[in-house]
Design a protein around this motif. Structure first.
Motif, PDB file in Angstrom:
ATOM      1  N   GLY A 109       5.733   2.686 -38.007  1.00  0.00           N
ATOM      2  CA  GLY A 109       6.569   2.223 -39.097  1.00  0.00           C
ATOM      3  C   GLY A 109       6.591   0.708 -39.192  1.00  0.00           C
ATOM      4  O   GLY A 109       6.164  -0.007 -38.285  1.00  0.00           O
ATOM      5  N   ALA A 110       7.120   0.225 -40.307  1.00  0.00           N
ATOM      6  CA  ALA A 110       7.177  -1.213 -40.545  1.00  0.00           C
ATOM      7  C   ALA A 110       8.005  -1.928 -39.492  1.00  0.00           C
ATOM      8  O   ALA A 110       7.676  -3.048 -39.080  1.00  0.00           O
ATOM      9  N   ASN A 111       9.079  -1.290 -39.017  1.00  0.00           N
ATOM     10  CA  ASN A 111       9.954  -1.955 -38.052  1.00  0.00           C
ATOM     11  C   ASN A 111       9.386  -1.972 -36.644  1.00  0.00           C
ATOM     12  O   ASN A 111       9.919  -2.674 -35.784  1.00  0.00           O
ATOM     13  N   LYS A 112       8.333  -1.198 -36.389  1.00  0.00           N
ATOM     14  CA  LYS A 112       7.630  -1.354 -35.121  1.00  0.00           C
ATOM     15  C   LYS A 112       6.631  -2.494 -35.208  1.00  0.00           C
ATOM     16  O   LYS A 112       6.416  -3.219 -34.230  1.00  0.00           O
ATOM     17  N   PHE A 113       6.028  -2.669 -36.371  1.00  0.00           N
ATOM     18  CA  PHE A 113       5.029  -3.718 -36.516  1.00  0.00           C
ATOM     19  C   PHE A 113       5.646  -5.118 -36.481  1.00  0.00           C
ATOM     20  O   PHE A 113       5.018  -6.067 -36.005  1.00  0.00           O
ATOM     21  N   GLY A 114       6.855  -5.253 -36.975  1.00  0.00           N
ATOM     22  CA  GLY A 114       7.443  -6.585 -36.995  1.00  0.00           C
ATOM     23  C   GLY A 114       8.925  -6.564 -37.286  1.00  0.00           C
ATOM     24  O   GLY A 114       9.501  -5.521 -37.621  1.00  0.00           O
ATOM     25  N   PRO A 115       9.589  -7.710 -37.172  1.00  0.00           N
ATOM     26  CA  PRO A 115      11.029  -7.805 -37.425  1.00  0.00           C
ATOM     27  C   PRO A 115      11.317  -7.743 -38.915  1.00  0.00           C
ATOM     28  O   PRO A 115      10.405  -7.877 -39.743  1.00  0.00           O
ATOM     29  N   PRO A 116      12.562  -7.549 -39.300  1.00  0.00           N
ATOM     30  CA  PRO A 116      12.883  -7.553 -40.730  1.00  0.00           C
ATOM     31  C   PRO A 116      12.359  -8.809 -41.420  1.00  0.00           C
ATOM     32  O   PRO A 116      12.528  -9.918 -40.921  1.00  0.00           O
ATOM     33  N   GLY A 117      11.673  -8.610 -42.552  1.00  0.00           N
ATOM     34  CA  GLY A 117      11.143  -9.738 -43.307  1.00  0.00           C
ATOM     35  C   GLY A 117       9.724 -10.142 -42.966  1.00  0.00           C
ATOM     36  O   GLY A 117       9.205 -11.100 -43.545  1.00  0.00           O
ATOM     37  N   TRP A 118       9.060  -9.413 -42.052  1.00  0.00           N
ATOM     38  CA  TRP A 118       7.704  -9.829 -41.679  1.00  0.00           C
ATOM     39  C   TRP A 118       6.742  -9.780 -42.875  1.00  0.00           C
ATOM     40  O   TRP A 118       5.741 -10.511 -42.900  1.00  0.00           O
ATOM     41  N   GLN A 119       7.060  -8.955 -43.872  1.00  0.00           N
ATOM     42  CA  GLN A 119       6.172  -8.860 -45.041  1.00  0.00           C
ATOM     43  C   GLN A 119       6.089 -10.188 -45.798  1.00  0.00           C
ATOM     44  O   GLN A 119       5.148 -10.411 -46.560  1.00  0.00           O
ATOM     45  N   ASP A 120       7.078 -11.057 -45.616  1.00  0.00           N
ATOM     46  CA  ASP A 120       7.068 -12.353 -46.297  1.00  0.00           C
ATOM     47  C   ASP A 120       6.273 -13.418 -45.539  1.00  0.00           C
ATOM     48  O   ASP A 120       6.131 -14.538 -46.022  1.00  0.00           O
ATOM     49  N   ASP A 121       5.795 -13.063 -44.356  1.00  0.00           N
ATOM     50  CA  ASP A 121       5.031 -14.003 -43.525  1.00  0.00           C
ATOM     51  C   ASP A 121       3.577 -13.556 -43.505  1.00  0.00           C
ATOM     52  O   ASP A 121       3.208 -12.617 -42.792  1.00  0.00           O
ATOM     53  N   SER A 122       2.745 -14.227 -44.269  1.00  0.00           N
ATOM     54  CA  SER A 122       1.343 -13.813 -44.378  1.00  0.00           C
ATOM     55  C   SER A 122       0.574 -13.979 -43.085  1.00  0.00           C
ATOM     56  O   SER A 122      -0.514 -13.403 -42.923  1.00  0.00           O
ATOM     57  N   ASP A 123       1.103 -14.746 -42.131  1.00  0.00           N
ATOM     58  CA  ASP A 123       0.420 -14.961 -40.855  1.00  0.00           C
ATOM     59  C   ASP A 123       0.836 -13.958 -39.776  1.00  0.00           C
ATOM     60  O   ASP A 123       0.268 -13.957 -38.686  1.00  0.00           O
ATOM     61  N   TRP A 124       1.824 -13.116 -40.072  1.00  0.00           N
ATOM     62  CA  TRP A 124       2.318 -12.178 -39.054  1.00  0.00           C
ATOM     63  C   TRP A 124       1.309 -11.055 -38.843  1.00  0.00           C
ATOM     64  O   TRP A 124       0.928 -10.359 -39.788  1.00  0.00           O
ATOM     65  N   THR A 125       0.873 -10.869 -37.601  1.00  0.00           N
ATOM     66  CA  THR A 125      -0.078  -9.806 -37.257  1.00  0.00           C
ATOM     67  C   THR A 125       0.433  -8.926 -36.127  1.00  0.00           C
ATOM     68  O   THR A 125      -0.343  -8.347 -35.368  1.00  0.00           O
ATOM     69  N   GLY A 126       1.753  -8.821 -36.002  1.00  0.00           N
ATOM     70  CA  GLY A 126       2.328  -7.958 -34.972  1.00  0.00           C
ATOM     71  C   GLY A 126       2.809  -8.729 -33.773  1.00  0.00           C
ATOM     72  O   GLY A 126       2.612  -9.937 -33.649  1.00  0.00           O
ATOM     73  N   TRP A 127       3.443  -7.983 -32.857  1.00  0.00           N
ATOM     74  CA  TRP A 127       4.052  -8.576 -31.674  1.00  0.00           C
ATOM     75  C   TRP A 127       3.044  -8.853 -30.554  1.00  0.00           C
ATOM     76  O   TRP A 127       3.397  -9.500 -29.574  1.00  0.00           O
ATOM     77  N   TRP A 128       1.804  -8.371 -30.669  1.00  0.00           N
ATOM     78  CA  TRP A 128       0.964  -8.158 -29.500  1.00  0.00           C
ATOM     79  C   TRP A 128      -0.113  -9.204 -29.283  1.00  0.00           C
ATOM     80  O   TRP A 128      -0.966  -9.033 -28.417  1.00  0.00           O
ATOM     81  N   GLY A 129      -0.117 -10.275 -30.058  1.00  0.00           N
ATOM     82  CA  GLY A 129      -1.132 -11.304 -29.877  1.00  0.00           C
ATOM     83  C   GLY A 129      -2.455 -10.932 -30.507  1.00  0.00           C
ATOM     84  O   GLY A 129      -2.570  -9.951 -31.257  1.00  0.00           O
ATOM     85  N   PRO A 130      -3.523 -11.688 -30.196  1.00  0.00           N
ATOM     86  CA  PRO A 130      -4.805 -11.484 -30.871  1.00  0.00           C
ATOM     87  C   PRO A 130      -5.544 -10.209 -30.469  1.00  0.00           C
ATOM     88  O   PRO A 130      -6.448  -9.774 -31.181  1.00  0.00           O
ATOM     89  N   ASN A 131      -5.182  -9.628 -29.322  1.00  0.00           N
ATOM     90  CA  ASN A 131      -5.856  -8.414 -28.847  1.00  0.00           C
ATOM     91  C   ASN A 131      -4.811  -7.329 -28.583  1.00  0.00           C
ATOM     92  O   ASN A 131      -4.416  -7.094 -27.446  1.00  0.00           O
ATOM     93  N   PRO A 132      -4.338  -6.636 -29.623  1.00  0.00           N
ATOM     94  CA  PRO A 132      -3.305  -5.611 -29.452  1.00  0.00           C
ATOM     95  C   PRO A 132      -3.790  -4.463 -28.572  1.00  0.00           C
ATOM     96  O   PRO A 132      -4.997  -4.238 -28.426  1.00  0.00           O
ATOM     97  N   PRO A 133      -2.863  -3.703 -27.986  1.00  0.00           N
ATOM     98  CA  PRO A 133      -3.245  -2.677 -27.007  1.00  0.00           C
ATOM     99  C   PRO A 133      -3.715  -1.363 -27.614  1.00  0.00           C
ATOM    100  O   PRO A 133      -3.878  -0.380 -26.879  1.00  0.00           O
ATOM    101  N   TYR A 134      -3.973  -1.302 -28.913  1.00  0.00           N
ATOM    102  CA  TYR A 134      -4.280  -0.016 -29.547  1.00  0.00           C
ATOM    103  C   TYR A 134      -5.778   0.307 -29.542  1.00  0.00           C
ATOM    104  O   TYR A 134      -6.162   1.459 -29.328  1.00  0.00           O
ATOM    105  N   HIS A 135      -6.628  -0.679 -29.808  1.00  0.00           N
ATOM    106  CA  HIS A 135      -8.084  -0.504 -29.757  1.00  0.00           C
ATOM    107  C   HIS A 135      -8.562   0.651 -30.639  1.00  0.00           C
ATOM    108  O   HIS A 135      -9.461   1.408 -30.277  1.00  0.00           O
ATOM    109  N   SER A 136      -7.939   0.778 -31.790  1.00  0.00           N
ATOM    110  CA  SER A 136      -8.271   1.840 -32.740  1.00  0.00           C
ATOM    111  C   SER A 136      -7.657   1.464 -34.088  1.00  0.00           C
ATOM    112  O   SER A 136      -6.871   0.519 -34.169  1.00  0.00           O
ATOM    113  N   PRO A 137      -7.969   2.199 -35.146  1.00  0.00           N
ATOM    114  CA  PRO A 137      -7.276   1.957 -36.407  1.00  0.00           C
ATOM    115  C   PRO A 137      -5.785   2.268 -36.282  1.00  0.00           C
ATOM    116  O   PRO A 137      -5.400   3.277 -35.674  1.00  0.00           O
ATOM    117  N   VAL A 138      -4.948   1.404 -36.844  1.00  0.00           N
ATOM    118  CA  VAL A 138      -3.501   1.587 -36.838  1.00  0.00           C
ATOM    119  C   VAL A 138      -3.006   1.537 -38.277  1.00  0.00           C
ATOM    120  O   VAL A 138      -3.299   0.586 -39.005  1.00  0.00           O
TER     121      VAL A 138
END
Length: 213
Positions: free
Chosen positions: A76-105
């Motif tokens: 969900g949107a609230n797992k990907f980022g805090p409220p309002g992350w949609q207004d920040d074009s640079d926001w790519t999640g909490w996990w840094g440049p190499n997220p732990p998923y290693h698959s399509p999300v």
């Protein structure tokens, strides 16, 4: 057909999957990190961070089931980022440049944006869709592998209500939050659809496994 699985989703004794007041500084609101202390201490979590050590036993055995056989994730949107992350074009999640998923999300949001390809094989796709619609996309991306439903609690409730969850592992942590977002709201008679098993760890966490009948 591939299965929809939930792993290592922590809730409080009163059923909250996150606390109130989520922000960039407090991803889980007033709950802080208390919901996930059991996971952080495991050998599985240490290995994810490139570290040695960590506990074994019951908690680690459940934690280890998180990765095998997963080909895509839905969150969900609230797992990907805090409220309002949609207004920040640079926001790519909490996990840094190499997220732990290693698959399509696939991130469910009412404000889709272009997909973002990250290091390590993770690509975030932002979709405005029903649970069934996004699951069809995730299954196509996962191929023969399963789809992991990452949460948060609202998304889990929606997929349960739609009858789309095949397996669910909830870690019930011995804390009471009192407020936040609950998993159990509107889930009356869930036990009629699932076989439920409970395993307790020495640290006081109860691992509930729900397997669709």
């Amino acid at each position: 057909m591939s299965q929809v699985r939930i792993h290592n989703f922590s809730i409080s004794l009163d059923g909250f999957g996150t606390g109130e007041g989520q922000s960039r500084e407090a991803p889980f609101g007033h709950a802080g990190e208390r919901l996930h202390e059991w996971l952080v201490g495991t050998r599985f979590f240490h290995a994810m961070g490139g570290k040695s050590g960590g506990t074994q036993g019951v908690d680690n055995a459940f934690a280890e089931q998180h990765e095998p056989g997963i080909g895509a994730e839905i969150m969900g949107a609230n797992k990907f980022g805090p409220p309002g992350w949609q207004d920040d074009s640079d926001w790519t999640g909490w996990w840094g440049p190499n997220p732990p998923y290693h698959s399509p999300v696939f991130v469910l949001t009412h404000r889709p944006r272009q997909s973002v390809e990250m290091a390590g094989g993770t690509t975030f796709h932002f979709v405005d869709a029903t649970p069934a619609e996004v699951l069809a996309q995730a299954r196509a991306a996962a191929g023969d592998a399963d789809v992991r439903l990452g949460g948060g609690a609202t998304v889990i409730r929606e997929f349960l209500a739609a009858g789309l969850v095949d397996y669910m592992h909830l870690a019930v942590v011995p804390i009471v939050l009192g407020r936040g977002v609950r998993v159990w709201d509107d889930q009356e008679s869930l036990e009629q659809s699932f076989d439920i098993e409970a395993v307790s760890s020495p640290g006081g966490v109860t691992h509930l496994s729900f397997t669709r009948k």
